[in-house]
Design a protein around this motif. Structure first.
Motif, short mmCIF file in Angstrom:
data_model
loop_
_atom_site.label_atom_id
_atom_site.label_comp_id
_atom_site.label_asym_id
_atom_site.label_seq_id
_atom_site.Cartn_x
_atom_site.Cartn_y
_atom_site.Cartn_z
N VAL A 51 -16.18 32.44 1.63
CA VAL A 51 -15.06 32.99 2.72
C VAL A 51 -14.57 33.69 2.70
O VAL A 51 -13.46 33.38 1.70
CB VAL A 51 -15.17 31.76 3.41
CG1 VAL A 51 -13.71 31.61 4.70
CG2 VAL A 51 -15.83 30.31 4.27
N VAL A 52 -14.44 34.47 3.52
CA VAL A 52 -12.87 35.83 3.35
C VAL A 52 -12.50 35.36 4.80
O VAL A 52 -12.90 35.59 5.73
CB VAL A 52 -14.09 36.93 3.36
CG1 VAL A 52 -12.69 38.17 3.36
CG2 VAL A 52 -14.46 37.20 2.28
N ARG A 53 -10.36 35.33 4.45
CA ARG A 53 -9.87 34.83 5.95
C ARG A 53 -8.74 36.22 6.56
O ARG A 53 -8.62 37.39 4.68
CB ARG A 53 -9.47 33.68 5.51
CG ARG A 53 -8.25 34.02 7.09
CD ARG A 53 -7.56 32.12 7.08
NE ARG A 53 -8.98 31.03 7.35
CZ ARG A 53 -8.38 29.83 6.49
NH1 ARG A 53 -7.01 29.27 6.22
NH2 ARG A 53 -8.78 29.40 7.01
N VAL A 54 -9.68 36.79 7.17
CA VAL A 54 -8.81 37.72 7.59
C VAL A 54 -7.35 37.79 8.48
O VAL A 54 -7.16 36.73 9.01
CB VAL A 54 -8.86 39.33 7.55
CG1 VAL A 54 -8.68 40.54 8.69
CG2 VAL A 54 -10.94 39.42 7.58
N SER A 55 -6.57 37.77 7.74
CA SER A 55 -4.88 37.91 9.02
C SER A 55 -4.16 39.48 9.02
O SER A 55 -4.29 40.31 7.96
CB SER A 55 -4.05 36.85 8.31
OG SER A 55 -3.68 37.24 6.52
N VAL A 56 -3.62 39.78 9.41
CA VAL A 56 -2.73 40.19 9.61
C VAL A 56 -0.95 39.94 9.63
O VAL A 56 -0.40 39.28 10.59
CB VAL A 56 -2.16 41.99 11.23
CG1 VAL A 56 -1.82 42.75 11.09
CG2 VAL A 56 -3.75 41.73 10.85
N ALA A 65 -6.82 40.21 3.00
CA ALA A 65 -8.32 39.27 3.01
C ALA A 65 -7.86 38.53 1.73
O ALA A 65 -8.06 38.47 0.80
CB ALA A 65 -9.02 40.23 3.15
N ARG A 66 -7.61 36.90 2.48
CA ARG A 66 -7.99 36.14 1.55
C ARG A 66 -9.19 35.62 0.54
O ARG A 66 -10.18 34.95 2.29
CB ARG A 66 -7.16 34.63 1.42
CG ARG A 66 -5.61 35.77 2.12
CD ARG A 66 -4.92 35.66 0.43
NE ARG A 66 -3.18 36.27 0.66
CZ ARG A 66 -2.58 36.94 1.13
NH1 ARG A 66 -3.59 38.30 -0.63
NH2 ARG A 66 -1.90 37.49 0.90
N ALA A 67 -9.43 35.15 -0.04
CA ALA A 67 -11.08 34.85 -0.24
C ALA A 67 -11.19 32.88 -1.05
O ALA A 67 -9.92 32.95 -1.71
CB ALA A 67 -11.70 36.07 -1.48
N TYR A 68 -11.76 32.55 -0.41
CA TYR A 68 -12.01 31.19 -0.73
C TYR A 68 -13.79 30.91 -1.81
O TYR A 68 -14.92 31.42 -0.88
CB TYR A 68 -11.78 30.03 0.23
CG TYR A 68 -9.78 30.97 0.88
CD1 TYR A 68 -9.34 29.85 0.10
CD2 TYR A 68 -10.11 31.66 1.34
CE1 TYR A 68 -8.05 30.11 0.88
CE2 TYR A 68 -8.68 32.04 2.23
CZ TYR A 68 -7.73 31.21 1.47
OH TYR A 68 -6.89 31.58 2.50
N ASP A 69 -13.70 29.91 -2.14
CA ASP A 69 -14.94 29.64 -2.54
C ASP A 69 -15.17 28.03 -1.64
O ASP A 69 -15.26 27.86 -0.89
CB ASP A 69 -14.96 28.42 -4.48
CG ASP A 69 -14.04 27.96 -4.51
OD1 ASP A 69 -13.47 26.87 -2.87
OD2 ASP A 69 -13.21 27.01 -5.52
N ALA A 70 -16.59 27.84 -2.06
CA ALA A 70 -17.21 26.54 -1.17
C ALA A 70 -16.63 25.57 -1.07
O ALA A 70 -16.76 24.25 -0.19
CB ALA A 70 -18.39 26.12 -1.90
N GLN A 101 -5.80 34.49 12.96
CA GLN A 101 -6.68 34.83 11.46
C GLN A 101 -7.91 34.48 11.39
O GLN A 101 -8.34 33.55 12.43
CB GLN A 101 -6.12 33.18 10.60
CG GLN A 101 -4.77 34.09 9.83
CD GLN A 101 -4.38 32.82 9.10
OE1 GLN A 101 -4.51 31.95 8.71
NE2 GLN A 101 -3.03 33.43 7.43
N HIS A 102 -8.59 34.91 11.01
CA HIS A 102 -10.62 34.96 11.33
C HIS A 102 -11.04 34.56 10.09
O HIS A 102 -11.18 35.20 9.11
CB HIS A 102 -10.85 36.63 11.70
CG HIS A 102 -10.84 36.27 12.97
ND1 HIS A 102 -9.14 36.66 13.80
CD2 HIS A 102 -11.31 35.94 14.45
CE1 HIS A 102 -8.97 36.63 15.15
NE2 HIS A 102 -10.15 36.57 15.54
#
Length: 122
Positions: A51-56, A65-70, A101-102
């Motif tokens: 998953v990639v979380r996008v924020s401004v 874009a922050r990245a997360y594992d399972a 955030q998305h």
């Protein structure tokens, strides 16, 4: 490999614009070309990312874009990846409310407001 921040990735054959996303249960599917480009570029530097979380950032309008594992653990990405991936997603989905955030699920290409994916625990 990356577009300059503020530009879209190359997405030959992909649909673009407001009609590119398909809304499924509160999630929007980003265009296939953009989804493949993002998945490929992120997995090249961080294969465990799901998953990639996008924020401004409000202060300086920096796209992240922050990245997360399972398991929901943060997976560090190089800053150039964070900025480029976030902008690619934003360019693909300009109609979204980017004050929120998305989360982008790399496996499905679905984009949801962060927190909507409660089963993942992040």
């Amino acid at each position: 490999m990356f577009a300059t921040p503020g530009t879209a990735p190359r997405t030959e054959g992909a649909e673009t614009g407001l009609n590119a996303g398909v809304v499924l249960g509160g999630a929007t599917r980003i265009s296939e070309g953009t989804a493949r480009a993002i998945e490929s570029s992120v997995r090249a530097v961080a294969p465990a990312v799901t998953v990639v979380r996008v924020s401004v950032s409000e202060a300086d309008h920096l796209w992240l874009a922050r990245a997360y594992d399972a398991d929901g653990a943060n997976v560090p990405l190089p800053q150039q990846h964070e900025e480029a991936v976030a902008r690619w997603i934003a360019v693909d989905q300009p109609q979204r409310d980017w004050q929120l955030q998305h989360d982008l699920d790399l496996a499905t290409g679905h984009l949801t407001v962060a927190g909507a994916q409660t089963t993942a625990g992040y």
